[in-house]
Scaffold this motif. Structure first.
Motif, mmCIF file in Angstrom:
data_model
loop_
_atom_site.group_PDB
_atom_site.id
_atom_site.type_symbol
_atom_site.label_atom_id
_atom_site.label_comp_id
_atom_site.label_asym_id
_atom_site.label_seq_id
_atom_site.Cartn_x
_atom_site.Cartn_y
_atom_site.Cartn_z
ATOM 1 N N ALA B 123 19.511 -37.477 -42.251
ATOM 2 C CA ALA B 123 20.135 -36.508 -41.356
ATOM 3 C C ALA B 123 19.332 -36.314 -40.083
ATOM 4 N N VAL B 125 18.606 -33.610 -38.599
ATOM 5 C CA VAL B 125 17.651 -32.517 -38.764
ATOM 6 C C VAL B 125 16.371 -33.036 -39.420
ATOM 7 N N VAL B 126 16.534 -33.885 -40.408
ATOM 8 C CA VAL B 126 15.372 -34.417 -41.122
ATOM 9 C C VAL B 126 14.578 -35.346 -40.214
ATOM 10 N N ASN B 235 27.501 -40.153 -25.448
ATOM 11 C CA ASN B 235 27.621 -39.189 -26.542
ATOM 12 C C ASN B 235 26.732 -39.520 -27.733
ATOM 13 N N ASP B 239 22.305 -35.128 -29.563
ATOM 14 C CA ASP B 239 22.194 -33.873 -30.325
ATOM 15 C C ASP B 239 20.798 -33.717 -30.931
ATOM 16 N N LEU B 242 18.227 -31.685 -29.015
ATOM 17 C CA LEU B 242 18.265 -30.228 -29.168
ATOM 18 C C LEU B 242 17.230 -29.752 -30.180
ATOM 19 N N LEU B 243 16.919 -30.607 -31.139
ATOM 20 C CA LEU B 243 16.013 -30.202 -32.206
ATOM 21 C C LEU B 243 14.544 -30.448 -31.871
ATOM 22 N N TYR B 257 24.000 -33.170 -22.073
ATOM 23 C CA TYR B 257 24.427 -32.622 -23.353
ATOM 24 C C TYR B 257 23.682 -31.328 -23.682
ATOM 25 N N THR B 260 24.544 -28.465 -21.214
ATOM 26 C CA THR B 260 25.823 -27.842 -21.537
ATOM 27 C C THR B 260 25.676 -26.928 -22.742
ATOM 28 N N TYR B 261 24.988 -27.418 -23.756
ATOM 29 C CA TYR B 261 24.812 -26.641 -24.981
ATOM 30 C C TYR B 261 24.070 -25.344 -24.679
#
Lengths: 289, 305
Positions: B123, B125-126, B235, B239, B242-243, B257, B260-261
């Protein structure tokens, strides 16, 4: 294949093998490091620098005990299971029904495929999508996540391709025998092309299990709806300063590792069983684009 | 065959139309309404007033966006990271495919392949949190780099230009090179074995055969994959940033990205501005997708399969 095996050939073989082994090592070592750290002794691990190839200190399962007695982790797990089942299930239904509809020859088929194509090319973006869901009172609801992730136009196209792969003769003879659309789809065609739907199911399973962004947008404020991924992110970053508490419990050092393993291992262990389908999926998917 | 009238078509395909209905509703809610919702990029958007109550202000959001400091940085970082993903990130799976297909020993080969696919299933996140661990002051990678004389530091807090970009690209490479090689491995296996045999008979070395036979034969697939990836480049993978990014590294990490977030879900929100930068991103994405479609229409690699 014929291969000359002179000394140069051997040298090449050795170099190639070394490179591939190094690549495989790099792929597995981060997860291995986390796995070994998760069963290490919390206190000795603190002073251990670099990679954890073998458990440091006495092997314990205290990290796992801690996370599985944490109600947030359990809720996260259950939420993830709900999201995965609902997303994969809804997506599967939409892909089968939509794929069948798209594969039929009707007066509106052109319109339908154009309608789908537009969604692949244009994208409203994160914020308008959020606002629309907000207007529909979906924000803060679990269904916002399921709806967002259920399917995409590509999956419907893959579904249509699956139905089109069923031999025409089969379909014709069934229709002549008076078989209606519903029966044709479910009893005659689907059983013949279900392996192709496996591709979309697997992709959506992995995507949904690993997804975090959608949840961080739609249910950010409500911890009881967080999937395990958001819980991991919070646990790991919150855990970094556990030492600043009085009389720190050194087992807490293991939490971050244990929770990562608990959320990652199931999928990593399961995937080799589906390797053939996944490979077929990649090849088919690319040819479809 | 005689063309069906609408009436006949309806009688015959009524159920098909009923089947289309849920799909159409689904895509209207999740895709089409947000497309119209992009109107908020031209509004002084107010959450309480909503789409219909907020005032239209023309291109004001865009003026603010284009004249602000953050936007040029975001554009530059987006462009750099896309280019790095399309170069380093694109070549890595091809090299791996060439290596793994020329490796001897069927079992070892299969095991290595399986292992190299695993990162794809880890993932975001991981991955992000492992990267944070490994690049921290006392992380494993920091230790390794220290052996080569690089200063011990939290590498993710380093805002010197290539550092964050490299981290981001390598993170993508780690996750994608194994799984991304599947197409190329299949293409290499599809090459007629006689070609290699004939070349070997004529005394071509292994290296020569890779250059003269394998590469030219998979070139159409390589080009096809490249055009596809151009389409998705804006795209892909953003994401994860972000982390792992933080205010200190916005100057190198912030991109369309994340910008915008942040405008929508960050500490200080400005929905109109966020929607404007989102629209900008969508327009580029559409341009890239259309370019990619055009290019791949010319490419006839698909015939190979």
């Amino acid at each position: 294949m014929v291969e000359k095996t002179g000394p140069a050939g051997y040298a090449a073989d050795v170099i190639i093998t070394v490179f591939v082994f190094v690549a495989a090592f790099i792929c597995i070592i981060p997860i291995w490091h986390v796995l070994m750290s998760s069963i290490s002794d919390g206190f000795s691990l603190l002073s251990h620098k670099g990679l954890t190839i073998l458990p440091v200190g006495k092997i314990t399962l205290n990290g796992y005990k801690m996370i599985f007695s944490d109600s947030n982790v359990i809720t996260g797990y259950l939420n993830t299971i709900f999201y995965v089942v609902a997303t994969v299930g809804c997506g599967f239904l939409l892909n089968v029904v939509g794929g069948y509809a798209l594969s039929r020859d009707t007066k509106l088929t052109k319109f339908f495929s154009f309608f789908l194509l537009i969604t692949m090319l244009f994208n409203g973006g994160l914020i308008p999508a959020y606002m629309i869901f907000d207007m529909l009172h979906l924000t803060g609801s679990r269904w916002a996540i399921v709806l967002t992730e259920a399917t995409m136009a590509v999956n419907i196209l893959i579904g249509a391709a699956a139905f089109r792969s069923v031999p025409k003769e089969t379909v014709e003879s069934a229709t002549i025998d008076g078989c209606g659309h519903t029966r044709l789809m479910l009893q005659i065609m689907f059983p013949q092309c279900k392996s192709l739907f496996m591709i979309t199911v697997l992709n959506s399973f992995v995507g949904s299990w690993n997804s975090w962004l959608t949840a961080s947008i739609y249910v950010a404020g409500d911890r009881s709806k967080w999937p395990i991924q958001l819980i991991i992110n919070e646990l790991v970053s919150a855990n970094r300063n556990f030492l600043e508490t009085q009389n720190p419990n050194y087992d807490r050092n293991l939490i971050q590792y244990a929770v990562i393993i608990a959320a990652t291992l199931p999928i990593i262990v399961a995937f080799p069983f589906f390797q053939k389908q996944l490979e077929a999926g990649v090849i088919r998917g690319a040819v479809k684009e | 065959m005689r063309k069906m009238t609408w009436r006949e078509d309806w009688m015959r395909n009524k159920i098909v139309y009923f089947m289309m209905l849920p799909i159409i509703i689904y895509f209207i809610v999740t895709k089409y309404l947000p497309m119209f919702g992009i109107a908020m990029a031209f509004q002084n958007f107010n959450v309480v007033r909503g789409f219909f109550g907020s005032k239209f202000i023309g291109f004001e959001n865009f003026e603010v966006l284009f004249t602000g400091d953050a936007f040029p940085t975001a554009i530059r970082n987006t462009a750099v990271m896309i280019l790095m993903n399309l170069s380093i990130g694109f070549i890595a799976p091809i090299i791996f495919a060439l290596l793994i297909t020329s490796m001897r020993g069927k079992v070892a080969k299969r095991i290595c392949q399986t292992i190299c696919y695993t990162p794809n299933f880890v993932a975001a996140v991981v991955v992000a949190n492992i990267v944070i661990m490994f690049l921290a002051n006392d992380g494993a990678v920091t230790e390794l780099l220290a052996i080569f004389g690089l200063k011990r530091q939290n590498w993710l807090a380093n805002d010197n230009p290539p550092v964050f970009w490299l981290i981001n690209t390598l993170m993508g490479v780690w996750q994608g090179f194994g799984f991304g090689s599947i197409m190329y491995v299949a293409a290499i296996h599809n090459i007629n074995g006689d070609l290699h045999e004939a070349a070997a008979m004529d005394g071509a070395s292994r290296w020569q055969r890779v250059w003269r036979i394998t590469l030219p034969n998979i070139l159409p697939i390589v080009l096809m994959m490249f055009t596809i990836q151009i389409g998705f480049s804006i795209n892909m993978g953003f994401d994860k940033i972000l982390l792992i990014y933080m205010p200190q590294t916005y100057s190198v990490a912030d991109n369309l990205y994340t910008y915008t977030y942040r405008m929508a879900f960050g500490a200080s929100t400005d929905y109109g501005l966020g929607a404007a930068s989102g629209l900008f991103q969508s327009v580029i994405s559409t341009i890239l997708l259309l370019t990619s479609q055009k290019l791949s229409a010319k490419n006839n690699a698909i015939k190979l399969f």
